[in-house]
Design an enzyme around this catalytic site. Structure first.
Site, PDB file in Angstrom:
ATOM      1  N   ILE A  58       0.898  -1.153   0.000  1.00 36.61           N
ATOM      2  CA  ILE A  58       0.000   0.000   0.000  1.00 36.61           C
ATOM      3  C   ILE A  58       0.934   1.200   0.000  1.00 36.61           C
ATOM      4  CG2 ILE A  58      -0.238  -0.254   2.523  1.00 36.61           C
ATOM      5  CD1 ILE A  58      -2.892   1.199   2.438  1.00 36.61           C
ATOM      6  N   SER A  59       0.694   2.167  -0.906  1.00 38.63           N
ATOM      7  CA  SER A  59       1.621   3.289  -1.064  1.00 38.63           C
ATOM      8  C   SER A  59       1.711   4.145   0.196  1.00 38.63           C
ATOM      9  CB  SER A  59       1.178   4.174  -2.225  1.00 38.63           C
ATOM     10  OG  SER A  59       0.942   3.401  -3.377  1.00 38.63           O
ATOM     11  N   GLN A  60       2.834   4.855   0.292  1.00 38.86           N
ATOM     12  CA  GLN A  60       3.053   5.817   1.369  1.00 38.86           C
ATOM     13  C   GLN A  60       1.984   6.921   1.288  1.00 38.86           C
ATOM     14  OE1 GLN A  60       6.755   7.668   0.532  1.00 38.86           O
ATOM     15  NE2 GLN A  60       6.587   9.173   2.180  1.00 38.86           N
TER      16      GLN A  60
END
Ligand code: SAH
Length: 211
Positions: A58-60
């Protein structure tokens, strides 16, 4: 620190670099802890990517905010996302646009994202398991396209699914590091801007990376 305090601190931190108030208030509302694996629950509001299994992340939050802001959503758009992953970015998009089509290569991730988004009550997101062609041509044209995996080049197949004047936000570069690009589709010559460096998992498929 409790989750609420961590969330407030994260939003405060994001607000130093992200100016779009709609993006910030949406990120202050969507519960990221429900999109990460249970053992990452208490890290949900750290500004970092987290593993979601199947070698994916899951992206930053900062990158989610930056990419979302770059799409310039006003509320009435049809948006395409490539790389549903946890479903978190799709939820953010659904809050800010009219309809979201999100495609994912890993069927198990598509299914768990579907479940959490349904539990949260989102009724304007459709999730599909990716097919051979990139994106989801059946739902085109889109006013905005966001690609949450890195590509070796700007795929023509995606530009063709974008309306004229629409924005495509995509990381382009090597397998290990990319430049985050915003491409505005124009009738004559597309307009390309760089939003900075980033690091995404590879976009796999026809004309991009091999799995
Ligand atoms: N947006 C996600 C993060 C996704 S990570 C979130 O908010 O959690 C990138 C995802 O892209 C991975 O789940 C990977 O399986 C998926 N992916 C890679 N190539 C793809 C393709 N061609 N089409 C759709 N999804 C793809």
């Amino acid at each position: 620190m409790g989750l609420e305090a961590a969330r407030a601190r994260l939003i405060d931190c994001l607000s130093q670099e992200i100016s779009d108030k709609r993006v910030l208030s949406t990120m202050a509302r969507v519960p990221r802890e429900l999109f990460v694996p249970p053992d990452s629950y208490y890290s949900a509001y750290e500004d970092m990517p987290l593993s979601i299994g199947f070698g994916q992340t899951i992206s930053q939050p900062f990158i989610v905010a930056l990419m979302t802001q770059a799409l310039e959503l006003k509320g009435d758009e049809r948006v395409l996302e490539l790389g549903t992953g946890s479903g978190y970015q799709a939820a953010i998009l659904a809050e800010l646009a009219k309809w979201v089509v999100s495609v994912e290569r890993v069927p198990q991730l598509a299914e768990s994202a579907r479940q959490v988004l349904e539990k949260l009550g989102y009724a304007n997101i459709e999730i599909h398991v990716a097919e051979k062609t990139l994106g989801w041509p059946a739902g085109a044209p889109y006013d905005a396209i966001i690609v949450t995996a890195g590509a070796p080049r700007i795929p023509n197949a995606l530009l063709e699914q974008l309306s004229f004047g629409g924005r495509l936000v995509i990381p382009v570069g090597s397998r290990w590091e990319q430049d985050l690009l915003r491409v505005t589709r124009r009738k004559k010559r597309n307009f390309i801007e760089s939003l900075g460096g980033c690091r995404f998992v590879p976009l796999i498929g026809e004309g991009v990376w091999e799995g």
